[in-house]
Write a protein that holds these residues in place. Structure first.
Motif, PDB file in Angstrom:
ATOM      1  N   LEU A  51     -20.880  25.398 -15.698  1.00 47.24           N
ATOM      2  CA  LEU A  51     -21.440  25.466 -14.355  1.00 47.24           C
ATOM      3  C   LEU A  51     -20.858  26.579 -13.473  1.00 47.24           C
ATOM      4  CD1 LEU A  51     -21.405  21.624 -13.639  1.00 47.24           C
ATOM      5  CD2 LEU A  51     -23.370  23.016 -14.322  1.00 47.24           C
ATOM      6  N   LYS A  52     -19.715  27.121 -13.840  1.00 49.00           N
ATOM      7  CA  LYS A  52     -19.016  28.058 -12.960  1.00 49.00           C
ATOM      8  C   LYS A  52     -19.877  29.251 -12.564  1.00 49.00           C
ATOM      9  CE  LYS A  52     -14.578  30.401 -12.476  1.00 49.00           C
ATOM     10  NZ  LYS A  52     -13.271  30.614 -13.112  1.00 49.00           N
ATOM     11  N   ASN A  53     -20.616  29.814 -13.520  1.00 51.30           N
ATOM     12  CA  ASN A  53     -21.429  30.981 -13.217  1.00 51.30           C
ATOM     13  C   ASN A  53     -22.719  30.636 -12.474  1.00 51.30           C
ATOM     14  OD1 ASN A  53     -22.444  29.700 -15.454  1.00 51.30           O
ATOM     15  ND2 ASN A  53     -23.001  31.559 -16.527  1.00 51.30           N
ATOM     16  N   LEU A  54     -22.952  29.355 -12.195  1.00 56.99           N
ATOM     17  CA  LEU A  54     -24.135  28.910 -11.466  1.00 56.99           C
ATOM     18  C   LEU A  54     -23.814  28.545 -10.019  1.00 56.99           C
ATOM     19  CD1 LEU A  54     -25.576  26.659 -14.300  1.00 56.99           C
ATOM     20  CD2 LEU A  54     -26.289  28.979 -13.693  1.00 56.99           C
ATOM     21  N   LEU A  55     -22.579  28.849  -9.579  1.00 55.49           N
ATOM     22  CA  LEU A  55     -22.123  28.482  -8.244  1.00 55.49           C
ATOM     23  C   LEU A  55     -21.655  29.691  -7.454  1.00 55.49           C
ATOM     24  CD1 LEU A  55     -20.089  25.354  -9.280  1.00 55.49           C
ATOM     25  CD2 LEU A  55     -21.932  25.333  -7.605  1.00 55.49           C
ATOM     26  N   SER A  56     -21.776  29.582  -6.131  1.00 53.51           N
ATOM     27  CA  SER A  56     -21.185  30.564  -5.223  1.00 53.51           C
ATOM     28  C   SER A  56     -20.739  29.804  -3.983  1.00 53.51           C
ATOM     29  CB  SER A  56     -22.183  31.662  -4.861  1.00 53.51           C
ATOM     30  OG  SER A  56     -23.310  31.119  -4.204  1.00 53.51           O
ATOM     31  N   ASP A  57     -19.887  30.429  -3.196  1.00 53.01           N
ATOM     32  CA  ASP A  57     -19.402  29.795  -1.969  1.00 53.01           C
ATOM     33  C   ASP A  57     -19.141  30.881  -0.941  1.00 53.01           C
ATOM     34  OD1 ASP A  57     -18.676  27.737  -0.266  1.00 53.01           O
ATOM     35  OD2 ASP A  57     -16.639  27.577  -1.030  1.00 53.01           O
ATOM     36  N   SER A  58     -19.105  30.473   0.310  1.00 49.65           N
ATOM     37  CA  SER A  58     -18.824  31.408   1.391  1.00 49.65           C
ATOM     38  C   SER A  58     -17.927  30.734   2.415  1.00 49.65           C
ATOM     39  CB  SER A  58     -20.122  31.883   2.055  1.00 49.65           C
ATOM     40  OG  SER A  58     -20.802  30.789   2.636  1.00 49.65           O
ATOM     41  N   ASN A  59     -17.287  31.571   3.234  1.00 50.23           N
ATOM     42  CA  ASN A  59     -16.496  31.075   4.353  1.00 50.23           C
ATOM     43  C   ASN A  59     -17.451  30.690   5.481  1.00 50.23           C
ATOM     44  OD1 ASN A  59     -13.897  31.603   3.168  1.00 50.23           O
ATOM     45  ND2 ASN A  59     -14.356  33.772   3.437  1.00 50.23           N
ATOM     46  N   PRO A  60     -16.974  29.933   6.473  1.00 48.34           N
ATOM     47  CA  PRO A  60     -17.854  29.533   7.576  1.00 48.34           C
ATOM     48  C   PRO A  60     -18.502  30.711   8.312  1.00 48.34           C
ATOM     49  CG  PRO A  60     -15.892  28.188   7.592  1.00 48.34           C
ATOM     50  CD  PRO A  60     -15.681  29.259   6.548  1.00 48.34           C
ATOM     51  N   ASP A  61     -17.888  31.895   8.241  1.00 47.63           N
ATOM     52  CA  ASP A  61     -18.489  33.057   8.926  1.00 47.63           C
ATOM     53  C   ASP A  61     -19.523  33.771   8.063  1.00 47.63           C
ATOM     54  OD1 ASP A  61     -17.000  34.377   7.020  1.00 47.63           O
ATOM     55  OD2 ASP A  61     -15.751  35.471   8.436  1.00 47.63           O
ATOM     56  N   GLY A  62     -19.781  33.259   6.857  1.00 47.14           N
ATOM     57  CA  GLY A  62     -20.810  33.825   6.008  1.00 47.14           C
ATOM     58  C   GLY A  62     -20.308  34.792   4.959  1.00 47.14           C
ATOM     59  N   THR A  63     -19.039  35.156   4.987  1.00 49.09           N
ATOM     60  CA  THR A  63     -18.518  36.076   3.977  1.00 49.09           C
ATOM     61  C   THR A  63     -18.248  35.318   2.680  1.00 49.09           C
ATOM     62  OG1 THR A  63     -16.242  35.753   4.730  1.00 49.09           O
ATOM     63  CG2 THR A  63     -17.467  37.610   5.686  1.00 49.09           C
ATOM     64  N   ALA A  64     -18.507  35.985   1.574  1.00 48.46           N
ATOM     65  CA  ALA A  64     -18.328  35.350   0.265  1.00 48.46           C
ATOM     66  C   ALA A  64     -16.857  35.082  -0.003  1.00 48.46           C
ATOM     67  CB  ALA A  64     -18.900  36.249  -0.831  1.00 48.46           C
TER      68      ALA A  64
END
Length: 191
Positions: free
Chosen positions: A68-81
């Motif tokens: 699953l790792k390559n199927l996920l992304s995340d960002s900080n509350p300000d929108g930066t990855a």
């Protein structure tokens, strides 16, 4: 007041967010109308994101692992990855067919096991990714396919049978034959 929800952030070829728009039409009491496009700058809100998960096809009685790792992304509350997704926690929050499959998560591996060697069908697993503050969920469909099992001839009732020269005995093999994928008549008839 108007609330607009975007399911996906539009990006350019470099992966940078671009404007997303909706077309509005406004009509007055006399029936006159005008319209235009309202553009939004949509940015990430810090919630983990799932890419589309393709269905898992597996045979009855088998298991499958999805990374699953390559199927996920995340960002900080300000929108930066964020730098990677190693900080995310993955969990299974629902399995709508526990009679068909069992599932577990080990790190970023989703491990799915068919519960029975002779059950087929569909199960939907709801997965959750959490960064400790926000979470998002997605669904993965599991199709458990039929495997045509060979018929089984149970000869235990025939063990110890002794025949002498010139002796004859008729044995109805159909009564000793089972087929998990067909009834006995279909199995004994060569089907």
């Amino acid at each position: 007041m108007m609330t607009v929800h975007f399911n996906k952030i539009q990006t350019d070829a470099g992966g940078n967010p671009t404007q997303s728009g909706i077309y509005l039409t406004v009509t007055d009491e006399e029936g006159d109308s005008t319209g235009g496009t309202l553009l939004f700058n949509v940015i990430e809100n810090g919630m983990p994101r799932w890419d589309a998960l393709i269905p898992v096809n597996m045979n009855e009685g088998s298991s499958s692992t999805v990374f699953l790792k390559n199927l996920l992304s995340d960002s900080n509350p300000d929108g930066t990855a964020t730098e990677g997704v190693d900080h995310l926690q993955i969990a299974i929050v629902a399995n709508d067919n526990t009679d068909l499959v069992s599932a577990s998560v080990n790190g970023f591996n989703l491990v799915i096991d068919a519960v029975d060697e002779d059950l087929t069908g569909v199960a939907n697993l709801t997965l959750r990714a959490s960064d400790g503050i926000q979470f998002s969920e997605t669904l993965i469909r599991v199709n458990v396919e039929n495997v045509n099992d060979a018929p089984v001839l149970n000869i235990s009732a025939l063990e110890g049978m002794t025949l002498f020269k010139g002796e004859q005995r008729i044995v109805d093999l159909r009564s000793h034959l089972t087929d998990a994928d067909a009834d006995q008549e279909g199995a004994s008839g060569g089907g």
